[in-house]
Design an enzyme around this catalytic site. Structure first.
Site, PDB file in Angstrom:
ATOM      1  CE  LYS B  55      12.881  -1.327   3.187  1.00 17.14           C
ATOM      2  NZ  LYS B  55      11.767  -1.768   2.411  1.00 17.14           N
ATOM      3  CD  GLN B  99       9.468  -4.628   1.382  1.00 16.70           C
ATOM      4  OE1 GLN B  99       9.910  -4.148   2.198  1.00 16.70           O
ATOM      5  NE2 GLN B  99      10.719  -4.968   0.496  1.00 16.70           N
ATOM      6  CG  ASP B 122       8.706   2.298  -0.339  1.00 18.21           C
ATOM      7  OD1 ASP B 122       9.436   3.121   0.501  1.00 18.21           O
ATOM      8  OD2 ASP B 122       8.406   1.432  -0.394  1.00 18.21           O
TER       9      ASP B 122
END
Lengths: 64, 131
Positions: B55, B99, B122
């Site tokens: 990422k 994450q 996200d």
């Protein structure tokens, strides 16, 4: 139609590692109308869409 | 039956990445600050480390500022929530990515709920899930 979000490491008989999805691609291929491969299917899209989301969030915050 | 359609994400992803890169260049050309993504990783799950690296590398390629907050496995939930609160307030941070997975002892939904929905890139905040 199969969208395979699985990521698994598999070792072949020669000890060579490869990435595979949750679905046995070659086995189901004759039975599906559409299928995403692993790698190169869902994975790259998740990161690309994350980048799109960062840009969208950024532009929305700039307008405030 | 017709041969199956192969849903190849790679070329589609490439198109989206290119579009983002161009837009970032456009914005920077008119003097806007670059977009900024902050990634939080707790502990050293090997798969997470691979994903995070990928990422951040993509951010770098597209001209998106990026910062990794890599916290030790022993981090308390309160410390993590403090960091999120700080990033929420920081107007130079536009996106916050937590994450997953978090250490099992943590309440992941409480942590995700703490992220400002505006910065939840996200889409895991309850306000954004399902949109």
């Amino acid at each position: 139609m199969v969208v395979d979000v699985g990521v698994n490491r598999m070792e072949d008989e020669n000890g060579k590692e490869s990435l595979v999805g949750d679905v046995d691609f070659d086995a189901v291929l004759p039975k599906v109308s559409a299928i995403s491969p692993v790698p190169g299917g869902v994975g790259p899209m998740t990161i690309a869409m994350l980048m799109v989301n960062v840009l969208v969030a950024y532009e929305e915050q700039l307008r405030r | 039956m017709a041969s199956p359609l192969i849903l190849a994400g790679k070329p589609v992803a490439e198109k989206f990445r290119l579009a983002v890169k161009r837009r970032v260049e456009e914005l920077c050309a008119v003097g806007k600050p670059p977009p900024s993504l902050n990634v939080i990783q707790v502990g050293d799950d090997p798969a997470s480390t691979v994903y995070v690296r990928s990422k951040l590398r993509t951010c770098r390629r597209l001209g998106i500022e990026h910062k990794l907050h890599h916290l030790p496995e022993t981090t308390s939930e309160d410390e993590l929530l403090d960091l999120i609160a700080r990033l929420n307030k920081d107007s130079s941070v536009h996106g916050i990515l937590m994450q997953l997975p978090l250490p099992k002892r943590m309440d992941a939904s409480r942590v995700l709920f703490a992220i400002d929905p505006m910065k939840d890139v996200d889409g895991l905040h309850p306000v954004n899930v399902g949109r």
